[in-house]
Design an enzyme around this catalytic site. Structure first.
Site, mmCIF file in Angstrom:
data_model
loop_
_atom_site.group_PDB
_atom_site.id
_atom_site.type_symbol
_atom_site.label_atom_id
_atom_site.label_comp_id
_atom_site.label_asym_id
_atom_site.label_seq_id
_atom_site.Cartn_x
_atom_site.Cartn_y
_atom_site.Cartn_z
ATOM 1 C CB ALA A 137 -0.934 0.004 1.203
ATOM 2 C CE1 TYR A 138 5.527 5.459 2.877
ATOM 3 C CE2 TYR A 138 7.114 4.173 1.621
ATOM 4 C CZ TYR A 138 6.782 5.324 2.316
ATOM 5 O OH TYR A 138 7.704 6.328 2.438
ATOM 6 C CB ALA A 139 5.220 0.186 -2.797
ATOM 7 C CB SER A 141 0.482 5.664 -1.309
ATOM 8 O OG SER A 141 1.625 5.573 -0.479
ATOM 9 C CE LYS A 142 5.627 8.322 0.454
ATOM 10 N NZ LYS A 142 5.571 9.756 0.701
#
Length: 165
Positions: A137-139, A141-142
């Site tokens: 999810a972080y990857a 979003s970035k």
């Protein structure tokens, strides 16, 4: 007026303090009042104003930007706030990172379009290029933040050449 999100610690704090040292008036925006207060205490007197708001809360952000722009227009936005939950994708809830960046950008653009001038810096990482386990999810979003920046340049550059992303 510069607005730095996630200014209660880490990179956001460092960016807010550096801008203040260089003479910029800064709003340190963050969700933890204690962290924001620490940032203000470390800055040259009167250069940083604390504003508590969670970038995941659109209503709180609208109120925060209304408060900020009563004092001065936003001329610099540093979208730094992010969370890095290390969770298995099957346990993941929607990430706030991209939503906060989009919401803050939209609110800052109200000021910038009115004055015809502004700078927006969207802090990113390599996370979308080399995702680590338990960080999907972080990857995403970035990576989406990087695409958002390019899309905003395409959408705004010809109409608002004084606004730079």
């Amino acid at each position: 007026m510069a607005v730095v999100t996630g200014a209660g610690g880490g990179l956001g704090r460092a960016l807010a303090l550096e801008l203040a040292v260089r003479g910029q008036r800064v709003v340190a925006l963050g969700r933890a009042p204690e962290g924001i207060a620490e940032t203000v205490a470390m800055a040259p007197s009167g250069r940083i104003t604390p504003v508590t708001a969670d970038v995941a809360d659109p209503q709180a952000l609208r109120a925060a930007f209304a408060q900020i722009t009563r004092t001065a227009p936003v001329t610099l936005l540093v979208n730094n706030a992010a969370i890095y939950p290390r969770r298995d994708f099957l346990d993941e809830t929607p990430a706030i990172n991209l939503g906060g960046t989009v919401a803050c950008t939209r609110l800052a653009l109200d000021s910038m379009v009115e004055t015809g001038f502004g700078r927006i810096l969207n802090v990113s990482t390599f996370a979308d290029l080399a995702p680590l386990p338990a960080s999907s999810a972080y990857a995403v979003s970035k990576g989406a933040g990087r695409i958002l920046t390019r899309a905003l340049v395409a959408d705004l550059a010809d109409r608002f050449p004084g606004i730079v992303l």
